[in-house]
Write a protein that holds these residues in place. Structure first.
Motif, PDB file in Angstrom:
ATOM      1  N   GLY A 135       0.817  -1.207   0.000  1.00  0.00           N
ATOM      2  CA  GLY A 135       0.000   0.000   0.000  1.00  0.00           C
ATOM      3  C   GLY A 135       0.849   1.255   0.000  1.00  0.00           C
ATOM      4  O   GLY A 135       2.083   1.205  -0.142  1.00  0.00           O
ATOM      5  N   HIS A 136       0.180   2.414   0.148  1.00  0.00           N
ATOM      6  CA  HIS A 136       0.924   3.679   0.157  1.00  0.00           C
ATOM      7  C   HIS A 136       0.145   4.737   0.925  1.00  0.00           C
ATOM      8  O   HIS A 136      -1.098   4.769   0.887  1.00  0.00           O
ATOM      9  CB  HIS A 136       1.178   4.174  -1.264  1.00  0.00           C
ATOM     10  CG  HIS A 136       2.378   5.057  -1.370  1.00  0.00           C
ATOM     11  ND1 HIS A 136       3.663   4.564  -1.583  1.00  0.00           N
ATOM     12  CD2 HIS A 136       2.514   6.406  -1.268  1.00  0.00           C
ATOM     13  CE1 HIS A 136       4.512   5.569  -1.623  1.00  0.00           C
ATOM     14  NE2 HIS A 136       3.844   6.703  -1.432  1.00  0.00           N
ATOM     15  N   VAL A 137       0.889   5.596   1.630  1.00  0.00           N
ATOM     16  CA  VAL A 137       0.315   6.730   2.339  1.00  0.00           C
ATOM     17  C   VAL A 137       0.759   8.005   1.632  1.00  0.00           C
ATOM     18  O   VAL A 137       1.960   8.235   1.438  1.00  0.00           O
ATOM     19  CB  VAL A 137       0.773   6.780   3.816  1.00  0.00           C
ATOM     20  CG1 VAL A 137       0.191   8.020   4.510  1.00  0.00           C
ATOM     21  CG2 VAL A 137       0.365   5.513   4.550  1.00  0.00           C
ATOM     22  N   LEU A 159      10.930   4.432   5.793  1.00  0.00           N
ATOM     23  CA  LEU A 159       9.556   4.415   5.311  1.00  0.00           C
ATOM     24  C   LEU A 159       9.351   5.173   4.004  1.00  0.00           C
ATOM     25  O   LEU A 159       8.221   5.304   3.534  1.00  0.00           O
ATOM     26  CB  LEU A 159       8.623   5.019   6.369  1.00  0.00           C
ATOM     27  CG  LEU A 159       8.551   4.303   7.714  1.00  0.00           C
ATOM     28  CD1 LEU A 159       7.610   5.047   8.652  1.00  0.00           C
ATOM     29  CD2 LEU A 159       8.087   2.875   7.542  1.00  0.00           C
ATOM     30  N   SER A 160      10.418   5.670   3.411  1.00  0.00           N
ATOM     31  CA  SER A 160      10.268   6.543   2.242  1.00  0.00           C
ATOM     32  C   SER A 160       9.615   5.845   1.052  1.00  0.00           C
ATOM     33  O   SER A 160       9.021   6.500   0.196  1.00  0.00           O
ATOM     34  CB  SER A 160      11.628   7.114   1.829  1.00  0.00           C
ATOM     35  OG  SER A 160      12.562   6.077   1.633  1.00  0.00           O
ATOM     36  N   SER A 161       9.717   4.515   0.954  1.00  0.00           N
ATOM     37  CA  SER A 161       9.078   3.802  -0.150  1.00  0.00           C
ATOM     38  C   SER A 161       7.582   3.598   0.078  1.00  0.00           C
ATOM     39  O   SER A 161       6.848   3.207  -0.836  1.00  0.00           O
ATOM     40  CB  SER A 161       9.756   2.438  -0.358  1.00  0.00           C
ATOM     41  OG  SER A 161       9.592   1.626   0.790  1.00  0.00           O
ATOM     42  N   LEU A 162       7.124   3.849   1.309  1.00  0.00           N
ATOM     43  CA  LEU A 162       5.716   3.666   1.652  1.00  0.00           C
ATOM     44  C   LEU A 162       4.970   4.978   1.828  1.00  0.00           C
ATOM     45  O   LEU A 162       3.733   4.989   1.853  1.00  0.00           O
ATOM     46  CB  LEU A 162       5.594   2.864   2.960  1.00  0.00           C
ATOM     47  CG  LEU A 162       6.120   1.436   2.945  1.00  0.00           C
ATOM     48  CD1 LEU A 162       6.173   0.883   4.361  1.00  0.00           C
ATOM     49  CD2 LEU A 162       5.247   0.562   2.070  1.00  0.00           C
ATOM     50  N   VAL A 163       5.694   6.084   1.964  1.00  0.00           N
ATOM     51  CA  VAL A 163       5.092   7.377   2.272  1.00  0.00           C
ATOM     52  C   VAL A 163       5.567   8.429   1.284  1.00  0.00           C
ATOM     53  O   VAL A 163       6.764   8.553   1.032  1.00  0.00           O
ATOM     54  CB  VAL A 163       5.444   7.833   3.709  1.00  0.00           C
ATOM     55  CG1 VAL A 163       4.822   9.191   4.001  1.00  0.00           C
ATOM     56  CG2 VAL A 163       4.989   6.808   4.734  1.00  0.00           C
ATOM     57  N   THR A 164       4.634   9.191   0.730  1.00  0.00           N
ATOM     58  CA  THR A 164       4.955  10.342  -0.109  1.00  0.00           C
ATOM     59  C   THR A 164       4.435  11.590   0.589  1.00  0.00           C
ATOM     60  O   THR A 164       3.250  11.662   0.944  1.00  0.00           O
ATOM     61  CB  THR A 164       4.308  10.230  -1.498  1.00  0.00           C
ATOM     62  OG1 THR A 164       4.816   9.066  -2.157  1.00  0.00           O
ATOM     63  CG2 THR A 164       4.619  11.461  -2.345  1.00  0.00           C
ATOM     64  N   VAL A 165       5.330  12.563   0.806  1.00  0.00           N
ATOM     65  CA  VAL A 165       4.965  13.803   1.501  1.00  0.00           C
ATOM     66  C   VAL A 165       4.807  14.918   0.470  1.00  0.00           C
ATOM     67  O   VAL A 165       5.727  15.198  -0.307  1.00  0.00           O
ATOM     68  CB  VAL A 165       6.036  14.198   2.536  1.00  0.00           C
ATOM     69  CG1 VAL A 165       5.602  15.451   3.296  1.00  0.00           C
ATOM     70  CG2 VAL A 165       6.296  13.052   3.501  1.00  0.00           C
ATOM     71  N   GLY A 166       3.632  15.539   0.443  1.00  0.00           N
ATOM     72  CA  GLY A 166       3.374  16.651  -0.463  1.00  0.00           C
ATOM     73  C   GLY A 166       3.163  17.943   0.289  1.00  0.00           C
ATOM     74  O   GLY A 166       2.722  17.944   1.440  1.00  0.00           O
ATOM     75  N   VAL A 167       3.511  19.075  -0.368  1.00  0.00           N
ATOM     76  CA  VAL A 167       3.261  20.399   0.198  1.00  0.00           C
ATOM     77  C   VAL A 167       2.030  20.968  -0.498  1.00  0.00           C
ATOM     78  O   VAL A 167       2.051  21.231  -1.707  1.00  0.00           O
ATOM     79  CB  VAL A 167       4.476  21.334  -0.005  1.00  0.00           C
ATOM     80  CG1 VAL A 167       4.182  22.712   0.576  1.00  0.00           C
ATOM     81  CG2 VAL A 167       5.722  20.733   0.628  1.00  0.00           C
ATOM     82  N   ARG A 168       0.950  21.137   0.253  1.00  0.00           N
ATOM     83  CA  ARG A 168      -0.297  21.606  -0.343  1.00  0.00           C
ATOM     84  C   ARG A 168      -1.236  22.084   0.756  1.00  0.00           C
ATOM     85  O   ARG A 168      -1.309  21.473   1.832  1.00  0.00           O
ATOM     86  CB  ARG A 168      -0.952  20.474  -1.137  1.00  0.00           C
ATOM     87  CG  ARG A 168      -2.216  20.864  -1.918  1.00  0.00           C
ATOM     88  CD  ARG A 168      -2.752  19.665  -2.669  1.00  0.00           C
ATOM     89  NE  ARG A 168      -4.002  19.939  -3.363  1.00  0.00           N
ATOM     90  CZ  ARG A 168      -4.098  20.341  -4.611  1.00  0.00           C
ATOM     91  NH1 ARG A 168      -2.984  20.540  -5.327  1.00  0.00           N
ATOM     92  NH2 ARG A 168      -5.274  20.553  -5.186  1.00  0.00           N
TER      93      ARG A 168
END
Length: 312
Positions: A135-137, A159-168
């Motif tokens: 899965g992915h967060v 955890l970088s392969s499971l989590v994407t951090v966006g600025v919004r």
């Protein structure tokens, strides 16, 4: 690392510590810190100096000694421990709320989860473990520096392969259109979550679940009003956790004299004998005493859950 995907690097409580690993150094129940192991590193604390080189090759959970003969424990960095040692860039969610959120959002391996805002990443770390390995967060924060710090933490914890951090600014702009109909769950931790509910409804798959965390009941009321048009099964919870302390104490138990109406209850042992004592001997024995903790956490916030309506 907390949740590496590569089977060759799989973390378990049996794996040995390597150079570059993140470990949780346990000094006492209320004093822990995260330390990245390096061959030439040294940890200095009130117990003395601990050489990292002596940690390498030991299994997680090992007891290691300082130059003064004192000791600490080296623990694996689970999400529960990471929540207790991470840097607080914002107010964080703790274990009681996190476990409730993961359960009621019905998060399982393979899920796609949208989160806003990221904050200190406490909840995000547990969400990542729940959706792993497939899965992915996707988590968003309006504050660029806070998002950058969260990315660094997720790199550090593996955890970088499971989590994407966006600025919004999710509250002002809503979630990106690319996630329409893709999310299994949505979590909101925003000052005005009712502004985002229409966007969250578009992101969710049919029968998907939303959770909104709010510290004030007025926020909950406005959110519930906004949820009525698209969502069903709307419920709000307040999670209160009461902790008990378990201690061993020495208590005295005195024998019953003839004519005493009732047996004397156990009492705390006193030093020496008081003047005027009747000479009765009391036996001492260790007893386990349980009492509510004086440092128990109270109210943190309200958790509102709702399920997207399935229109036929």
């Amino acid at each position: 690392m907390i949740l590496p995907i590569d089977p060759a690097n799989k973390l378990s409580f049996k794996r040995f510590i390597k150079d570059g690993d993140l470990v949780i150094v346990y000094e006492r129940h209320d004093t822990m810190k995260a330390v990245k192991v390096s061959e030439d590193g040294v940890l200095q604390n009130r117990f003395g100096a601990f050489k990292h080189s002596e940690w390498i090759g030991k299994p997680f959970g090992s007891k290691v000694l300082s130059n003064k003969g004192a000791f600490v424990y080296l623990l694996a960095p689970t999400p529960e421990l990471w929540t207790l040692v991470l840097s607080h860039r914002t107010q964080i969610l703790y274990i009681a709320d996190i476990s409730f959120v993961v359960m009621y959002l019905e998060i399982v391996p393979g899920c796609v989860v949208l989160e806003s805002g990221t904050g200190s990443g406490s909840l995000t770390t547990s969400l990542a473990r729940a959706i792993a390995p497939t899965g992915h967060v996707y988590t968003f924060d309006f504050h660029e520096q806070r998002a950058a710090s969260a990315r660094e933490d997720f790199e550090k914890t593996g955890l970088s392969s499971l989590v994407t951090v966006g600025v919004r600014d999710i509250q002002g702009e809503g979630f990106p259109d690319e996630f329409c109909g893709r999310a299994d769950s949505v979590f909101l931790d925003l000052p005005q979550p009712w502004l985002v509910i229409p966007s969250a409804g578009k992101m969710l798959k049919p029968d998907g679940v939303l959770c909104s965390f709010s510290p004030c009941i007025e926020q909950v009321q406005r959110s519930c009003e906004a949820l009525k048009s698209q969502f069903t099964d709307i419920r709000t919870f307040e999670v209160l956790l009461r902790t008990y302390e378990v201690r061993q104490k020495i208590l005295e138990s005195c024998p019953v004299n003839e004519g005493d109406p009732i047996e004397r209850p156990p009492r705390k042992r006193r030093q020496g004998s008081a003047e005027g004592s009747n000479g009765t001997e009391c036996s001492s024995s260790p007893t386990v005493v349980i009492r509510p903790s004086g440092e128990a956490r109270g109210h943190t916030g309200y958790l509102t859950f709702a399920r997207l309506k399935c229109f036929v």
